[in-house]
Write a protein that holds these residues in place. Structure first.
Motif, PDB file in Angstrom:
ATOM      1  N   GLY A 143       0.787  -1.222   0.000  1.00  0.00           N
ATOM      2  CA  GLY A 143       0.000   0.000   0.000  1.00  0.00           C
ATOM      3  C   GLY A 143       0.818   1.270   0.000  1.00  0.00           C
ATOM      4  O   GLY A 143       0.267   2.362   0.094  1.00  0.00           O
TER       5      GLY A 143
ATOM      6  N   MET B 117       2.916   4.481  -1.244  1.00  0.00           N
ATOM      7  CA  MET B 117       2.755   5.397  -2.371  1.00  0.00           C
ATOM      8  C   MET B 117       3.906   5.238  -3.347  1.00  0.00           C
ATOM      9  O   MET B 117       4.990   4.782  -2.979  1.00  0.00           O
ATOM     10  CB  MET B 117       2.796   6.844  -1.878  1.00  0.00           C
ATOM     11  CG  MET B 117       1.611   7.308  -1.071  1.00  0.00           C
ATOM     12  SD  MET B 117       1.931   8.930  -0.309  1.00  0.00           S
ATOM     13  CE  MET B 117       2.879   9.765  -1.586  1.00  0.00           C
TER      14      MET B 117
ATOM     15  N   LYS C 229      -4.263   2.070  -6.463  1.00  0.00           N
ATOM     16  CA  LYS C 229      -5.512   2.565  -5.916  1.00  0.00           C
ATOM     17  C   LYS C 229      -5.292   4.000  -5.489  1.00  0.00           C
ATOM     18  O   LYS C 229      -4.356   4.299  -4.746  1.00  0.00           O
ATOM     19  CB  LYS C 229      -5.902   1.705  -4.712  1.00  0.00           C
ATOM     20  CG  LYS C 229      -7.334   1.808  -4.261  1.00  0.00           C
ATOM     21  CD  LYS C 229      -7.735   0.468  -3.641  1.00  0.00           C
ATOM     22  CE  LYS C 229      -8.731   0.499  -2.563  1.00  0.00           C
ATOM     23  NZ  LYS C 229      -8.697   1.044  -1.333  1.00  0.00           N
TER      24      LYS C 229
ATOM     25  N   ASN D  71      -5.807   7.551  -3.605  1.00  0.00           N
ATOM     26  CA  ASN D  71      -6.147   7.922  -2.234  1.00  0.00           C
ATOM     27  C   ASN D  71      -7.266   8.961  -2.296  1.00  0.00           C
ATOM     28  O   ASN D  71      -7.081  10.034  -2.853  1.00  0.00           O
ATOM     29  CB  ASN D  71      -4.901   8.502  -1.566  1.00  0.00           C
ATOM     30  CG  ASN D  71      -5.145   8.901  -0.123  1.00  0.00           C
ATOM     31  OD1 ASN D  71      -6.239   9.345   0.242  1.00  0.00           O
ATOM     32  ND2 ASN D  71      -4.139   8.742   0.700  1.00  0.00           N
TER      33      ASN D  71
ATOM     34  N   GLN E 184      -8.561  10.773   0.003  1.00  0.00           N
ATOM     35  CA  GLN E 184      -8.278  11.971   0.797  1.00  0.00           C
ATOM     36  C   GLN E 184      -7.334  12.921   0.051  1.00  0.00           C
ATOM     37  O   GLN E 184      -7.460  14.127   0.183  1.00  0.00           O
ATOM     38  CB  GLN E 184      -7.610  11.595   2.135  1.00  0.00           C
ATOM     39  CG  GLN E 184      -8.552  11.591   3.305  1.00  0.00           C
ATOM     40  CD  GLN E 184      -9.307  10.272   3.373  1.00  0.00           C
ATOM     41  OE1 GLN E 184      -8.702   9.211   3.236  1.00  0.00           O
ATOM     42  NE2 GLN E 184     -10.607  10.354   3.549  1.00  0.00           N
ATOM     43  N   ASP E 185      -6.408  12.335  -0.633  1.00  0.00           N
ATOM     44  CA  ASP E 185      -5.464  13.160  -1.386  1.00  0.00           C
ATOM     45  C   ASP E 185      -5.332  12.549  -2.767  1.00  0.00           C
ATOM     46  O   ASP E 185      -4.608  11.599  -2.978  1.00  0.00           O
ATOM     47  CB  ASP E 185      -4.110  13.196  -0.675  1.00  0.00           C
ATOM     48  CG  ASP E 185      -3.128  14.125  -1.380  1.00  0.00           C
ATOM     49  OD1 ASP E 185      -3.335  14.419  -2.575  1.00  0.00           O
ATOM     50  OD2 ASP E 185      -2.146  14.553  -0.753  1.00  0.00           O
ATOM     51  N   LYS E 186      -6.058  13.155  -3.683  1.00  0.00           N
ATOM     52  CA  LYS E 186      -6.208  12.499  -4.985  1.00  0.00           C
ATOM     53  C   LYS E 186      -4.955  12.502  -5.832  1.00  0.00           C
ATOM     54  O   LYS E 186      -4.955  11.951  -6.939  1.00  0.00           O
ATOM     55  CB  LYS E 186      -7.371  13.143  -5.749  1.00  0.00           C
ATOM     56  CG  LYS E 186      -8.714  12.884  -5.081  1.00  0.00           C
ATOM     57  CD  LYS E 186      -9.879  13.359  -5.945  1.00  0.00           C
ATOM     58  CE  LYS E 186     -11.147  13.557  -5.132  1.00  0.00           C
ATOM     59  NZ  LYS E 186     -11.740  14.910  -5.343  1.00  0.00           N
TER      60      LYS E 186
ATOM     61  N   ARG F  15      -2.250  11.137  -4.744  1.00  0.00           N
ATOM     62  CA  ARG F  15      -1.506   9.950  -4.324  1.00  0.00           C
ATOM     63  C   ARG F  15      -2.035   8.670  -4.947  1.00  0.00           C
ATOM     64  O   ARG F  15      -3.239   8.500  -5.131  1.00  0.00           O
ATOM     65  CB  ARG F  15      -1.562   9.820  -2.805  1.00  0.00           C
ATOM     66  CG  ARG F  15      -0.964  11.008  -2.111  1.00  0.00           C
ATOM     67  CD  ARG F  15      -0.983  10.835  -0.624  1.00  0.00           C
ATOM     68  NE  ARG F  15      -0.316  11.983   0.002  1.00  0.00           N
ATOM     69  CZ  ARG F  15      -0.055  12.079   1.293  1.00  0.00           C
ATOM     70  NH1 ARG F  15      -0.400  11.106   2.105  1.00  0.00           N
ATOM     71  NH2 ARG F  15       0.555  13.139   1.767  1.00  0.00           N
TER      72      ARG F  15
ATOM     73  N   HIS G  41      -1.566   4.560  -4.302  1.00  0.00           N
ATOM     74  CA  HIS G  41      -1.010   3.501  -3.470  1.00  0.00           C
ATOM     75  C   HIS G  41      -0.915   2.213  -4.268  1.00  0.00           C
ATOM     76  O   HIS G  41      -1.742   1.952  -5.136  1.00  0.00           O
ATOM     77  CB  HIS G  41      -1.894   3.290  -2.235  1.00  0.00           C
ATOM     78  CG  HIS G  41      -1.963   4.505  -1.362  1.00  0.00           C
ATOM     79  ND1 HIS G  41      -1.042   4.758  -0.377  1.00  0.00           N
ATOM     80  CD2 HIS G  41      -2.815   5.565  -1.367  1.00  0.00           C
ATOM     81  CE1 HIS G  41      -1.338   5.909   0.210  1.00  0.00           C
ATOM     82  NE2 HIS G  41      -2.414   6.423  -0.370  1.00  0.00           N
TER      83      HIS G  41
ATOM     84  N   ASP H  78      -3.355  12.891   6.790  1.00  0.00           N
ATOM     85  CA  ASP H  78      -2.349  11.865   6.545  1.00  0.00           C
ATOM     86  C   ASP H  78      -2.389  10.722   7.530  1.00  0.00           C
ATOM     87  O   ASP H  78      -2.210  10.921   8.729  1.00  0.00           O
ATOM     88  CB  ASP H  78      -0.982  12.509   6.686  1.00  0.00           C
ATOM     89  CG  ASP H  78      -0.354  12.673   5.349  1.00  0.00           C
ATOM     90  OD1 ASP H  78       0.685  13.278   5.281  1.00  0.00           O
ATOM     91  OD2 ASP H  78      -0.955  12.178   4.369  1.00  0.00           O
TER      92      ASP H  78
ATOM     93  N   PRO I 276      -0.249   7.927   6.514  1.00  0.00           N
ATOM     94  CA  PRO I 276       0.500   7.203   5.493  1.00  0.00           C
ATOM     95  C   PRO I 276       0.742   5.780   5.951  1.00  0.00           C
ATOM     96  O   PRO I 276       0.835   5.526   7.150  1.00  0.00           O
ATOM     97  CB  PRO I 276       1.826   7.938   5.398  1.00  0.00           C
ATOM     98  CG  PRO I 276       1.705   9.155   6.243  1.00  0.00           C
ATOM     99  CD  PRO I 276       0.539   8.970   7.151  1.00  0.00           C
TER     100      PRO I 276
END
Lengths: 154, 154
Positions: free
Chosen positions: A62, A64, A95, A97, A99-101, A103, A105, B5, B7
């Motif tokens: 998972g 980044m 995939k 993220n 919350q923070d597009k 990123r 993973h 975050d 992470p």
DNA sequence: GAAAACAATATGCATTTTCATACACTTTCG
DNA sequence: CGAAAGTGTATGAAAATGCATATTGTTTTC
């Protein structure tokens, strides 16, 4: 037995600089030790950077893209492409993220995880054998010293 | 301080496998330590493999292509092309072996030797600094252990 | 709450790298 | 001797790589 031969140097022993230069020793040792195992990697149908990614995901599923690039010691744009290839081969999936597009993973697929498990096991066997070969060669200091180096330079 | 975050992992410390895997530690340590110096190399207008070749020639002037490839840790056909480029830039010259016309020996030109002397001196300074940074980290075991490893695997 | 700075990933493109193999030469061996 | 096997280097072509930068999304700053 060749006759006309008076090679400049057939051993490495005459050297002055490189054979005692830490950065060379690190590169050469890494190379020599890794090459042994790289045949196993290729027989599994992977190239070396792909194996590195798989091994890093084994520990950090998972992660980044950027993290993974740092872990696997490859440049980011290169990793992006390696991941795309591995995704096409069904070894990993990506995939976003929510919350923070920005990123992305990366996760091991079932196939990828099976392969990773298998290769990690083989790597551990290889390592054990290698360490056995290196008995009485100060090998017991190697890992701690390398870890300390990484600590200080990381 | 990011807020959204969580992470997967921002340090390396959770890892299981790679952070204690000798082959990874060797690669990562080589990478980390070398990257420090590679800026110096690039400022001198060289790429890393060219510096390696130069350093090897510093010790083994007149080495054959094959020897040099082994020493500099690069594949032969790649070395051939690196040497051609370096010859074009006036850093080295090639000379056939009259006894064995297959062989090609590579020598530093005056320019090349000057550059090699300069960079080797800088490398030694860098190494001294690095070793100082690594005091009390078991660094004194590092070189011997790496040399032993190379000995056994060479 | 915009605008500017910053961050994460992707991509275009020139260059490098790899792999297989060609080529030239040398050694071995029947 | 002469064919076969072996060595050392070069090269063509496909693929990988690095670098600069585009693109999209987020944080900061005023």
């Amino acid at each position: 037995m060749p006759s006309i031969d008076q090679p400049v140097d057939n051993t490495d022993d005459k050297s002055d600089f490189v054979s005692d230069y830490l950065l060379y020793l690190l590169a050469a040792a890494s190379d020599a030790a890794s090459n042994q195992f790289h045949d196993t990697i290729r027989k599994a149908g992977l190239r070396v950077p792909e194996w590195r990614v798989l091994a890093c995901l084994y520990d950090h599923d998972g992660a980044m893209i950027t993290e993974l690039a740092r872990l696997a010691l490859v440049e980011q744009s290169r990793l992006t492409r390696i991941i795309l290839q591995m995704e096409n081969r069904g070894l990993v999936y990506r995939k976003g993220n929510p919350q923070d597009k920005r990123r992305v993973h990366v996760y091991l697929s079932n196939t990828g995880r099976d392969l990773a498990n298998d290769l990690v096991a083989q790597a551990q066997i290889h390592e054990a054998t290698l360490l056995e070969t290196l008995q009485n060669s100060g090998a017991e200091h190697l890992k701690p010293a390398l870890q300390a180096l990484l600590q200080k330079l990381g």
